[in-house]
Design an enzyme around this catalytic site. Structure first.
Site, PDB file in Angstrom:
ATOM      1  N   SER A   1       8.521   6.188  -4.447  1.00 18.87           N
ATOM      2  CA  SER A   1       7.144   6.666  -4.601  1.00 18.87           C
ATOM      3  C   SER A   1       7.037   7.728  -5.679  1.00 18.87           C
ATOM      4  O   SER A   1       7.793   8.703  -5.696  1.00 18.87           O
ATOM      5  CB  SER A   1       6.631   7.242  -3.278  1.00 18.87           C
ATOM      6  OG  SER A   1       5.374   7.876  -3.469  1.00 18.87           O
TER       7      SER A   1
ATOM      8  N   TRP B   1       0.800  -1.219   0.000  1.00 16.70           N
ATOM      9  CA  TRP B   1       0.000   0.000   0.000  1.00 16.70           C
ATOM     10  C   TRP B   1       0.838   1.278   0.000  1.00 16.70           C
ATOM     11  O   TRP B   1       0.416   2.299  -0.556  1.00 16.70           O
ATOM     12  CB  TRP B   1      -0.922   0.013   1.234  1.00 16.70           C
ATOM     13  CG  TRP B   1      -1.942  -1.066   1.216  1.00 16.70           C
ATOM     14  CD1 TRP B   1      -1.867  -2.301   1.825  1.00 16.70           C
ATOM     15  CD2 TRP B   1      -3.200  -1.046   0.537  1.00 16.70           C
ATOM     16  NE1 TRP B   1      -3.000  -3.033   1.565  1.00 16.70           N
ATOM     17  CE2 TRP B   1      -3.834  -2.292   0.777  1.00 16.70           C
ATOM     18  CE3 TRP B   1      -3.851  -0.104  -0.249  1.00 16.70           C
ATOM     19  CZ2 TRP B   1      -5.090  -2.592   0.265  1.00 16.70           C
ATOM     20  CZ3 TRP B   1      -5.107  -0.421  -0.765  1.00 16.70           C
ATOM     21  CH2 TRP B   1      -5.711  -1.646  -0.505  1.00 16.70           C
ATOM     22  N   VAL B   2       1.980   1.232   0.638  1.00 22.74           N
ATOM     23  CA  VAL B   2       2.816   2.430   0.751  1.00 22.74           C
ATOM     24  C   VAL B   2       4.208   2.123   0.209  1.00 22.74           C
ATOM     25  O   VAL B   2       4.869   1.201   0.682  1.00 22.74           O
ATOM     26  CB  VAL B   2       2.926   2.912   2.212  1.00 22.74           C
ATOM     27  CG1 VAL B   2       3.752   4.192   2.288  1.00 22.74           C
ATOM     28  CG2 VAL B   2       1.541   3.135   2.808  1.00 22.74           C
ATOM     29  N   ALA B   3       4.632   2.901  -0.761  1.00 25.54           N
ATOM     30  CA  ALA B   3       5.951   2.688  -1.366  1.00 25.54           C
ATOM     31  C   ALA B   3       7.068   3.088  -0.417  1.00 25.54           C
ATOM     32  O   ALA B   3       6.912   4.005   0.396  1.00 25.54           O
ATOM     33  CB  ALA B   3       6.068   3.505  -2.654  1.00 25.54           C
TER      34      ALA B   3
ATOM     35  N   HIS C   1       4.868   9.877  -5.812  1.00 23.92           N
ATOM     36  CA  HIS C   1       4.470  11.131  -5.179  1.00 23.92           C
ATOM     37  C   HIS C   1       5.678  12.031  -4.931  1.00 23.92           C
ATOM     38  O   HIS C   1       5.542  13.253  -4.887  1.00 23.92           O
ATOM     39  CB  HIS C   1       3.756  10.849  -3.851  1.00 23.92           C
ATOM     40  CG  HIS C   1       2.343  10.390  -4.026  1.00 23.92           C
ATOM     41  ND1 HIS C   1       1.330  11.233  -4.415  1.00 23.92           N
ATOM     42  CD2 HIS C   1       1.772   9.172  -3.868  1.00 23.92           C
ATOM     43  CE1 HIS C   1       0.190  10.559  -4.485  1.00 23.92           C
ATOM     44  NE2 HIS C   1       0.434   9.309  -4.157  1.00 23.92           N
TER      45      HIS C   1
ATOM     46  N   GLU D   1      -5.286   0.649  -7.066  1.00 29.98           N
ATOM     47  CA  GLU D   1      -5.477   1.987  -6.504  1.00 29.98           C
ATOM     48  C   GLU D   1      -6.216   2.833  -7.540  1.00 29.98           C
ATOM     49  O   GLU D   1      -5.598   3.517  -8.357  1.00 29.98           O
ATOM     50  CB  GLU D   1      -4.138   2.631  -6.142  1.00 29.98           C
ATOM     51  CG  GLU D   1      -3.445   1.983  -4.956  1.00 29.98           C
ATOM     52  CD  GLU D   1      -2.266   2.804  -4.440  1.00 29.98           C
ATOM     53  OE1 GLU D   1      -1.964   3.856  -5.043  1.00 29.98           O
ATOM     54  OE2 GLU D   1      -1.658   2.393  -3.441  1.00 29.98           O
TER      55      GLU D   1
ATOM     56  N   HIS E   1      -5.126   6.653  -7.835  1.00 30.15           N
ATOM     57  CA  HIS E   1      -3.758   7.106  -8.108  1.00 30.15           C
ATOM     58  C   HIS E   1      -3.539   7.283  -9.613  1.00 30.15           C
ATOM     59  O   HIS E   1      -3.541   6.315 -10.375  1.00 30.15           O
ATOM     60  CB  HIS E   1      -2.760   6.082  -7.551  1.00 30.15           C
ATOM     61  CG  HIS E   1      -1.322   6.506  -7.689  1.00 30.15           C
ATOM     62  ND1 HIS E   1      -0.574   6.942  -6.630  1.00 30.15           N
ATOM     63  CD2 HIS E   1      -0.497   6.558  -8.773  1.00 30.15           C
ATOM     64  CE1 HIS E   1       0.650   7.246  -7.035  1.00 30.15           C
ATOM     65  NE2 HIS E   1       0.719   7.018  -8.342  1.00 30.15           N
TER      66      HIS E   1
ATOM     67  N   ASP F   1      -3.284  11.510  -5.993  1.00 28.18           N
ATOM     68  CA  ASP F   1      -4.400  10.688  -5.542  1.00 28.18           C
ATOM     69  C   ASP F   1      -5.640  11.563  -5.630  1.00 28.18           C
ATOM     70  O   ASP F   1      -5.679  12.654  -5.045  1.00 28.18           O
ATOM     71  CB  ASP F   1      -4.193  10.223  -4.096  1.00 28.18           C
ATOM     72  CG  ASP F   1      -3.098   9.174  -3.980  1.00 28.18           C
ATOM     73  OD1 ASP F   1      -2.686   8.633  -5.022  1.00 28.18           O
ATOM     74  OD2 ASP F   1      -2.657   8.904  -2.848  1.00 28.18           O
TER      75      ASP F   1
END
Length: 237
Positions: free
Chosen positions: A153, A146-148, A155, A205, A208, A162
């Site tokens: 990432s 779920w979280v890089a 982001h 996701e 995203h 998102d």
């Protein structure tokens, strides 16, 4: 006994030297054939650095390709305080205007993130899974879906957002469906489709979206592929 210990220690040293020589040889070989390969860092980790050779809009950052240390981004702040790479702002605004014209109410829930913010999110996710009764190692595996990891990432590039619905006026499903059908017209792709998790390493996701440019987004959309598959094409080698 003392002689045996010395002999054993000497053999260990020889083995370690041989292993080190092999690792250096592998690293040197990769450096020759892959200019983006980075040598082992002082903390013992080896990271492949994402290439910018195909343009800033097509840089492939994922669990196997880390953001270059010297990567720079100029940011534009949105009305809600989130920030994005200034180069994607015009198309992002056009996409939002079109969505709103279709009766949807949506917003950027997350844009650019710093390395520190990404680490914080990952730590919080791991802690949440630990609190659910998972072991630390299992919690890290679950959180990674779920979280890089910091440095991997999108982001942190500023070209991924998102997008969520203001559920008092629009349903999340309607917003996600509209984005899935229309985002490519503005240069954005759904980065982590549900049927590509085995390739991207990220679960579905639907919120995203990643900017790649209208031409490339349209091709990716038409072929029904993910960015990893697109960038694996011979034309990018």
């Amino acid at each position: 006994m003392k002689r045996y210990i010395k002999r054993k220690t000497y053999k260990k040293k020889i083995i370690l030297i041989l292993l080190l020589a092999i690792l250096i040889g592998i690293a040197a070989n990769n450096t020759i054939f892959n200019p983006d390969f980075s040598l082992p860092s002082f903390n013992g980790l080896t990271h492949h650095i994402a290439s910018e050779a195909n343009g800033w809009n097509l840089i492939l950052v994922n669990r196997d390709n880390y953001i270059p240390d010297d990567y720079e981004v100029e940011l534009t702040e949105l009305s809600n305080g989130e920030k994005v790479d200034s180069r994607i702002y015009p198309e992002l605004q056009k996409m939002f205007n079109a969505a709103r014209a279709s009766g949807l109410d949506l917003f950027v829930a997350a844009g650019y993130r710093t390395q520190e913010k990404q680490q914080q999110l990952l730590d919080e996710k791991v802690e949440a899974y630990v609190n659910e009764g998972n072991s630390k190692s299992e919690a890290k595996k679950l959180a990674a879906q779920w979280v890089a990891a910091p440095g991997t990432s999108e982001h942190q590039l500023g070209i991924a957002v998102d997008i969520n619905a203001r559920t008092t006026k629009s349903s999340s499903d309607k917003v996600y469906r509209w984005l899935a059908k229309n985002a490519h017209l503005y240069g954005f792709i759904k980065r982590y489709p549900s049927d590509k998790s085995d390739i991207t390493g990220v679960v579905n996701e639907p919120w995203h979206y990643r900017y790649v440019g209208t031409e490339d987004a349209t091709k990716i959309y038409a072929q029904g592929i993910c960015l990893e598959e697109y960038m694996a094409d011979d034309k990018f080698r």
